[in-house]
Design a protein around this motif. Structure first.
Motif, mmCIF file in Angstrom:
data_model
loop_
_atom_site.group_PDB
_atom_site.id
_atom_site.type_symbol
_atom_site.label_atom_id
_atom_site.label_comp_id
_atom_site.label_asym_id
_atom_site.label_seq_id
_atom_site.Cartn_x
_atom_site.Cartn_y
_atom_site.Cartn_z
ATOM 1 N N UNK A 7 12.259 103.018 81.196
ATOM 2 C CA UNK A 7 13.696 102.803 81.429
ATOM 3 C C UNK A 7 14.428 102.571 80.108
ATOM 4 N N UNK A 8 13.814 101.794 79.228
ATOM 5 C CA UNK A 8 14.423 101.523 77.923
ATOM 6 C C UNK A 8 14.555 102.819 77.129
ATOM 7 N N UNK A 9 13.516 103.635 77.120
ATOM 8 C CA UNK A 9 13.578 104.925 76.423
ATOM 9 C C UNK A 9 14.662 105.821 77.013
ATOM 10 N N UNK A 10 14.758 105.834 78.334
ATOM 11 C CA UNK A 10 15.773 106.641 79.005
ATOM 12 C C UNK A 10 17.177 106.185 78.592
ATOM 13 N N UNK A 11 17.364 104.872 78.529
ATOM 14 C CA UNK A 11 18.660 104.327 78.139
ATOM 15 C C UNK A 11 18.982 104.674 76.688
ATOM 16 N N UNK A 12 17.994 104.602 75.812
ATOM 17 C CA UNK A 12 18.201 104.943 74.402
ATOM 18 C C UNK A 12 18.595 106.408 74.259
ATOM 19 N N UNK A 13 17.877 107.289 74.949
ATOM 20 C CA UNK A 13 18.199 108.716 74.896
ATOM 21 C C UNK A 13 19.595 108.994 75.444
ATOM 22 N N UNK A 14 19.944 108.309 76.523
ATOM 23 C CA UNK A 14 21.272 108.481 77.106
ATOM 24 C C UNK A 14 22.349 108.035 76.120
ATOM 25 N N UNK A 47 31.984 110.414 81.607
ATOM 26 C CA UNK A 47 32.221 109.342 82.575
ATOM 27 C C UNK A 47 30.983 109.126 83.454
ATOM 28 N N UNK A 48 30.384 110.220 83.915
ATOM 29 C CA UNK A 48 29.170 110.121 84.733
ATOM 30 C C UNK A 48 28.032 109.497 83.932
ATOM 31 N N UNK A 49 27.940 109.852 82.662
ATOM 32 C CA UNK A 49 26.909 109.270 81.805
ATOM 33 C C UNK A 49 27.139 107.763 81.639
ATOM 34 N N UNK A 50 28.393 107.363 81.543
ATOM 35 C CA UNK A 50 28.720 105.937 81.416
ATOM 36 C C UNK A 50 28.285 105.158 82.658
ATOM 37 N N UNK A 54 25.413 102.194 82.996
ATOM 38 C CA UNK A 54 25.588 100.896 83.662
ATOM 39 C C UNK A 54 24.480 100.658 84.682
ATOM 40 N N UNK A 55 24.092 101.697 85.403
ATOM 41 C CA UNK A 55 23.018 101.575 86.391
ATOM 42 C C UNK A 55 21.706 101.214 85.695
ATOM 43 N N UNK A 56 21.408 101.886 84.597
ATOM 44 C CA UNK A 56 20.183 101.577 83.858
ATOM 45 C C UNK A 56 20.199 100.140 83.349
ATOM 46 N N UNK A 57 21.346 99.699 82.847
ATOM 47 C CA UNK A 57 21.483 98.313 82.370
ATOM 48 C C UNK A 57 21.173 97.321 83.494
ATOM 49 N N UNK A 58 21.740 97.548 84.657
ATOM 50 C CA UNK A 58 21.527 96.644 85.784
ATOM 51 C C UNK A 58 20.075 96.654 86.226
ATOM 52 N N UNK A 59 19.464 97.846 86.249
ATOM 53 C CA UNK A 59 18.060 97.936 86.635
ATOM 54 C C UNK A 59 17.181 97.183 85.641
ATOM 55 N N UNK A 60 17.483 97.285 84.361
ATOM 56 C CA UNK A 60 16.704 96.565 83.356
ATOM 57 C C UNK A 60 16.878 95.046 83.488
ATOM 58 N N UNK A 61 18.088 94.605 83.764
ATOM 59 C CA UNK A 61 18.323 93.167 83.944
ATOM 60 C C UNK A 61 17.546 92.616 85.128
#
Length: 64
Positions: A7-14, A47-50, A54-61
């Motif tokens: 998930x962290x890698x996915x967020x970094x790439x995004x 906008x969709x990427x944003x 946010x979804x990835x951030x919430x999942x990580x939290x």
């Protein structure tokens, strides 16, 4: 590699892709030369990427 690390890698790439797209859209003659429809689609994509970010951030939290 575990689930959280993926998930962290996915967020970094995004984030990297969002930064590149943002730079492309800001004060760029190539972006401005696109049709209005193409410009709007790229803005919608950002906008969709944003939202995805946010979804990835919430999942990580939730994993903490």
């Amino acid at each position: 590699m575990g689930f959280k690390e993926r998930l962290i890698d996915e967020k970094i790439q995004l984030c990297e892709r969002m930064n590149k797209l943002s730079i492309f859209m800001l004060n760029n003659e190539e972006f401005e030369s696109l049709t209005i429809e193409q410009q709007e689609l790229l803005q919608l994509q950002y906008h969709a990427m944003s939202i995805y970010h946010m979804v990835l951030e919430k999942r990580l939290k939730l994993l903490v």
